[in-house]
Every structure is written in C-alpha cells, then in structure tokens.
Write a protein that holds these residues in place. Structure first.
Motif, PDB file in Angstrom:
ATOM      1  N   TRP A 211       0.825  -1.205   0.000  1.00 16.48           N
ATOM      2  CA  TRP A 211       0.000   0.000   0.000  1.00 16.48           C
ATOM      3  C   TRP A 211       0.864   1.262   0.000  1.00 16.48           C
ATOM      4  N   ASN A 212       1.954   1.257   0.765  1.00 18.68           N
ATOM      5  CA  ASN A 212       2.866   2.407   0.768  1.00 18.68           C
ATOM      6  C   ASN A 212       3.396   2.671  -0.641  1.00 18.68           C
ATOM      7  N   GLU A 215       0.552   4.099  -2.809  1.00 17.30           N
ATOM      8  CA  GLU A 215       0.279   5.502  -2.456  1.00 17.30           C
ATOM      9  C   GLU A 215       1.296   6.446  -3.093  1.00 17.30           C
ATOM     10  N   ARG A 218       0.325   6.540  -7.012  1.00 20.24           N
ATOM     11  CA  ARG A 218      -1.079   6.612  -7.441  1.00 20.24           C
ATOM     12  C   ARG A 218      -1.396   7.855  -8.266  1.00 20.24           C
ATOM     13  N   ASP A 251     -10.240   3.171  -3.853  1.00 24.50           N
ATOM     14  CA  ASP A 251      -9.444   4.326  -4.261  1.00 24.50           C
ATOM     15  C   ASP A 251      -9.765   4.660  -5.720  1.00 24.50           C
TER      16      ASP A 251
END
Length: 307
Positions: A211-212, A215, A218, A251
C-alpha cells in the motif's frame, strides 16, 4: 454471529488467533484455517511416512493425515497423552489434523500487532514462524502451517511443472505487484511467473508495504506503466490482503487495477469476503498454472479496455 459477519464484510485488518501449547510454549494458528478441535484418538500408522506423520485417522466420513506437531517442532519423539488434542485444519484444499498438547483460547487482534520474526528466529526459507503476535500479555508464535505441510509433502506445494503445460510462452513487460510475506513462496512465485514470461515483478513483504508503494505512485501520469496487476496473499503481518484489497478497490485512481487474491485459505466464506471487497479473482495457492492463466486473462482484458 453478527459481529463475525461485520468483520467479514469490512476488511478491518483483524485476525482471530487460536492459541495452543506444545511443551508449555504458546503457538498460534489463524482461526480461519481451523475446521474443528477434537480429542486425540487412535491413529493408524503409515509405513515409510515422514517421521512427523503419525498416520491416518477417520472421524466420521473424513480421512485425515495426522501430523505430530511436537515431533515436527522439536525433532524428538513425543509421548502421546490422552488429553492431547487434534486441531483439524483446512487450507490449500487439504484437511489435516495436527496433534497439540492443549488449546488455550482465541484472541482477536490487529495484524499491526503481528510482527515478522527476524532472521535469528525465522532462519529465512527454513523458518516455520510466520509472525510473533502480542495477545494480551503473551507473545505467541504464529506457525507457518503451509510451510510445515510443504516440508512433509512437497507435492502439495507450488509445482513449476504446471507452467510447462501452458505451452510456449513469450516474455512480456507488464508490471506486476506482489504482496507475499513467505520467503519460500515469494521465491516459488517469482520462479513460476518468470518462467511464464512475466519479468517485470515487484515484491513487497506485506499489505502495508504494498500500500505504501501504491500511495507513492497513485498520482503518477504513467501509473498504468508501473502497475498492470496486483497479486496479494491474505495472511500477512501489519496489513492483511483483505485490507489491502479494500484500500485499492475504494481508491478512485487505483480501483481499475486488476487484483488477484492468491492464498492457501480460499474457502466459501472467504470467497464471499474477497468478492465483497472487490477482488477480481481468488485462487488457492498451489494452483500456479491457473494463476498464470488468470493473469493472462485480466491483463488482456485491461489492455483491451484501455486500447
């Protein structure tokens, strides 16, 4: 029951750990892998079996292999006691009974409270501790049951021969992000995907690291050139695959990226959860040939939609 259903729907990054003991030491298993607990019973020995395989046991209509977990963990022959228990498990489409000395109870904790053991404990590929959990005042060693079974019966694990059956493959440069905490499985998945022609692979040790990474990229204009597809395990320290799936699929910039849950724990209940969270496909871990076919399909579908 209602509370469990809420947990199933929401991807809250929590896990229920069943704690058990072997020689007084606390160990844990994900409750999602446990089918039932039974009193230990007479086991029929199997000639030439692995030293940690006690034999077979048939309660009701199900024939089970019984693994002597005290023997596997210590290497010494254990005394079988009438108060021993069998934890009947279901993962990788296998039903296996593990002998333990006692069951302590169940703790619900966040994956954030489970840390990856360092190399002094886990011994890299060889380690059978997948995480150390803080359950109240106790430290509980979460065992890698897939690794234990693969050690005892390698044919139950990922088979690279499945890729050969797919025929001649060409190399492609589609970038794939993989979240997987097992060192052994990471190596096997990498070998299989490279053999299948997928060379642009990025591996992260858990959902939080994946996820890091997402992010960070993105908002990039070339996002599609950095991630074409995501593959995630479910059980991982810090952030599990269901939580990662929820974050990606809610997202606005990431939700179109195809996401596959590739886990040993794919059963009907967890299939429902994964679908609710938006996973594009869910596969059981030994099925590496099927995984490649699904990757081919999802990437082709996305390419067609973008084209």
């Amino acid at each position: 029951m209602a509370e469990t259903e809420i947990l199933l729907e929401s991807g809250t990054n929590e896990i229920e750990i069943m704690e058990f003991t072997i020689y007084g030491e606390l160990y844990g298993i994900n409750v999602a892998k446990v089918r039932e607990i039974m009193m230990s019973d007479k086991v029929k020995p199997i000639p030439h079996a692995h030293p940690s395989v006690e034999g077979i046991f048939k309660p009701r209509d199900l024939l089970l292999t019984v693994i002597d977990l005290p023997h596997y963990l210590t290497g010494s022959v254990s005394e079988k006691k009438s108060k021993d228990l069998f934890i009947i498990t279901n993962f990788n489409k296998l039903h296996i009974a593990f002998r333990v000395h006692s069951v302590v109870g169940i703790s619900r904790i966040s994956w954030k409270n489970i840390q990856k053991p360092d190399d002094t404990i886990s011994r890299g590929d060889e380690g059978v501790a997948t995480g150390i959990a803080q359950c109240g005042d106790d430290l509980v060693t979460i065992l890698d049951f897939e690794k234990i079974v693969a050690d005892i019966a390698p044919e139950t694990g990922i088979q690279l021969d499945e890729i050969n059956k797919l025929g001649k493959r060409t190399e492609v440069n589609y970038p794939i992000l993989i979240a997987e905490d097992s060192i052994l499985l990471t190596k096997m998945i990498e070998a299989a995907l490279r053999k299948a022609g997928y060379d642009n692979l990025t591996f992260k040790n858990n959902g939080q690291e994946a996820w890091n990474y997402l992010e960070k990229i993105r908002d990039d204009s070339d996002l599609a050139d950095k991630v074409s597809l995501i593959i995630t395990d479910i059980e991982m320290p810090e952030m599990d695959g269901h939580r990662l799936t929820k974050l990606v699929k809610t997202d606005p910039k990431l939700k179109e990226i195809p996401l596959i849950i590739f886990s040993s724990m794919i059963n009907q209940e967890l299939m429902i959860k994964g679908k609710q969270l938006g996973a594009d496909e869910q596969l059981s871990k030994p099925e590496i040939g099927h995984l490649v076919e699904v990757i081919d399909h999802l990437i082709q579908r996305r390419t067609n939609n973008n084209g």
